[in-house]
Design an enzyme around this catalytic site. Structure first.
Site, mmCIF file in Angstrom:
data_model
loop_
_atom_site.group_PDB
_atom_site.id
_atom_site.type_symbol
_atom_site.label_atom_id
_atom_site.label_comp_id
_atom_site.label_asym_id
_atom_site.label_seq_id
_atom_site.Cartn_x
_atom_site.Cartn_y
_atom_site.Cartn_z
ATOM 1 N N GLY A 62 0.899 6.052 -13.263
ATOM 2 C CA GLY A 62 0.433 7.006 -12.600
ATOM 3 C C GLY A 62 -1.189 7.560 -13.340
ATOM 4 O O GLY A 62 -1.599 9.074 -12.979
ATOM 5 N N ASN A 119 -3.932 6.436 -13.992
ATOM 6 C CA ASN A 119 -5.136 6.144 -13.104
ATOM 7 C C ASN A 119 -4.859 7.296 -12.359
ATOM 8 O O ASN A 119 -5.392 7.634 -11.541
ATOM 9 C CB ASN A 119 -5.810 5.060 -12.441
ATOM 10 C CG ASN A 119 -5.653 4.310 -12.820
ATOM 11 O OD1 ASN A 119 -7.221 3.705 -13.609
ATOM 12 N ND2 ASN A 119 -5.126 3.178 -13.484
ATOM 13 N N LEU A 134 2.129 -2.024 -6.383
ATOM 14 C CA LEU A 134 1.947 -3.465 -6.364
ATOM 15 C C LEU A 134 2.799 -3.804 -5.103
ATOM 16 O O LEU A 134 2.709 -5.387 -5.132
ATOM 17 C CB LEU A 134 2.869 -3.555 -7.220
ATOM 18 C CG LEU A 134 2.885 -3.061 -8.436
ATOM 19 C CD1 LEU A 134 4.015 -3.151 -10.199
ATOM 20 C CD2 LEU A 134 1.748 -3.745 -9.095
ATOM 21 N N ASN A 172 -9.033 -0.621 -4.367
ATOM 22 C CA ASN A 172 -8.389 -0.599 -5.837
ATOM 23 C C ASN A 172 -8.969 -0.432 -7.238
ATOM 24 O O ASN A 172 -9.582 -1.228 -6.433
ATOM 25 C CB ASN A 172 -7.282 -1.598 -4.983
ATOM 26 C CG ASN A 172 -6.562 -2.463 -6.035
ATOM 27 O OD1 ASN A 172 -5.188 -1.712 -6.414
ATOM 28 N ND2 ASN A 172 -6.184 -3.646 -6.880
ATOM 29 N N HIS A 210 -8.354 -2.836 -10.459
ATOM 30 C CA HIS A 210 -8.111 -3.597 -10.862
ATOM 31 C C HIS A 210 -8.348 -4.672 -12.433
ATOM 32 O O HIS A 210 -9.859 -4.425 -12.719
ATOM 33 C CB HIS A 210 -8.543 -4.743 -10.393
ATOM 34 C CG HIS A 210 -7.549 -6.351 -10.488
ATOM 35 N ND1 HIS A 210 -6.454 -6.852 -10.621
ATOM 36 C CD2 HIS A 210 -7.918 -7.447 -11.203
ATOM 37 C CE1 HIS A 210 -6.773 -7.893 -10.771
ATOM 38 N NE2 HIS A 210 -7.614 -8.138 -12.150
ATOM 39 N N ASP A 247 -6.886 -8.971 -4.037
ATOM 40 C CA ASP A 247 -8.140 -8.688 -5.276
ATOM 41 C C ASP A 247 -9.279 -9.403 -4.708
ATOM 42 O O ASP A 247 -9.730 -9.797 -5.411
ATOM 43 C CB ASP A 247 -7.539 -9.279 -6.983
ATOM 44 C CG ASP A 247 -6.477 -8.281 -7.196
ATOM 45 O OD1 ASP A 247 -5.471 -9.043 -8.098
ATOM 46 O OD2 ASP A 247 -6.583 -7.161 -6.614
ATOM 47 N N GLU A 267 -11.074 2.445 -16.853
ATOM 48 C CA GLU A 267 -9.886 2.070 -15.128
ATOM 49 C C GLU A 267 -10.429 4.114 -14.951
ATOM 50 O O GLU A 267 -10.373 3.735 -13.372
ATOM 51 C CB GLU A 267 -9.218 2.012 -15.374
ATOM 52 C CG GLU A 267 -8.582 0.216 -15.263
ATOM 53 C CD GLU A 267 -7.507 -0.214 -15.720
ATOM 54 O OE1 GLU A 267 -6.394 0.517 -14.931
ATOM 55 O OE2 GLU A 267 -6.670 -0.970 -16.099
HETATM 56 C C1 GRF Z 1 -3.635 -0.519 -14.643
HETATM 57 O O1 GRF Z 1 -4.126 -0.748 -15.946
HETATM 58 C C2 GRF Z 1 -4.571 -0.749 -13.319
HETATM 59 O O2 GRF Z 1 -5.189 -1.269 -13.600
HETATM 60 C C3 GRF Z 1 -3.358 -1.840 -12.554
HETATM 61 O O3 GRF Z 1 -2.262 -1.120 -13.111
HETATM 62 C C4 GRF Z 1 -2.484 -0.182 -13.788
HETATM 63 C C5 GRF Z 1 -2.183 0.820 -13.268
HETATM 64 O O4 GRF Z 1 -1.685 1.843 -14.395
HETATM 65 N N1 GRF Z 1 -3.819 -1.572 -11.030
HETATM 66 P P1 GRF Z 1 -1.423 3.557 -13.592
HETATM 67 O O5 GRF Z 1 0.106 3.838 -13.185
HETATM 68 O O6 GRF Z 1 -2.566 3.709 -13.512
HETATM 69 O O7 GRF Z 1 -0.390 4.261 -15.509
#
Ligand code: GRF
Length: 206
Positions: A21, A23, A100, A117, A119, A160, A189
């Protein structure tokens, strides 16, 4: 600005998660000064991201894969459960932040052009089934790429494959490992996911 929305209202977004989490945390930290409001955090499994949501006082729900279901049946069941949660919380758009499960069924049409999303590669390169987390960075290194980065894209029925809204780039260093490359891309990100969600909000609110 649509006429049924009060002036200055924010876009009501759900964030779907499956992992740590970080992000999501970037989105939570930037919420106050952004044109979006996180009204729901939902996961397809128990994960630390849900604890981040609870700490921030957000609804944190799990749409778990039903026992005995696999493949597309399981994906459809999770997707339909998420669609119900979105209706319950008045969600207007969805942000996938390390989520996922490939979504299927009614949620795709219901939120057409309203799901983004993040990526960890420069799509369309190194995207698609199986390309998540360290698998992406290992493939980038194996291919001898000079640069990598991350992409925020609209989610369509593929994996994607939707329109790319924005990308942030990093150089690949010759002594990089998947871990060191991931560590350099993650901070990018966090900027991209906040910027991409704001872009989506402005697009829908305008
Ligand atoms: C990140 O690397 C993102 O690019 C990918 O999954 C990872 C998620 O990390 N989609 P987090 O759960 O946000 O720490």
């Amino acid at each position: 600005m649509s006429n049924e929305r009060p002036a200055g209202a924010k876009l009501r977004v759900a964030v779907f998660v499956s992992g740590g989490g970080t992000n999501l945390q970037a989105l939570l930290d930037a919420e106050r000064t952004s044109p979006y409001e996180i009204v729901l955090v939902a996961a397809d499994r128990d994960c630390f991201a849900l604890k981040r949501a609870q700490k921030a006082g957000k609804p944190a729900k799990i749409a778990r894969k039903p026992e005995g279901l696999t493949g597309d049946e399981a994906r459809l069941a999770v997707s339909d459960a998420l669609l119900s949660l979105c209706a319950e919380f008045g969600v207007e758009a969805i942000v996938l932040a390390g989520f996922l499960t490939i979504m299927k069924g009614r949620i795709i049409a219901k939120f057409a052009n309203k799901v983004i999303n993040i990526h960890p590669s420069l799509l369309p390169k190194f995207g698609g089934k199986g390309m998540w987390g360290h698998h992406v960075h290992e493939a980038v290194l194996a291919a001898g790429e000079a640069e990598s980065g991350c992409s925020v894209h609209l989610v369509d029925s593929g994996c994607d494959t939707g329109e790319v809204l924005l990308q942030r780039r990093v150089a690949v260093k010759k002594d990089d490992t998947a871990e060191s490359l991931a560590a350099r891309i993650l901070p990018e990100e966090y900027i991209a996911i906040v910027e991409g969600t704001a872009m989506l909000a402005r697009r829908i609110l305008s």
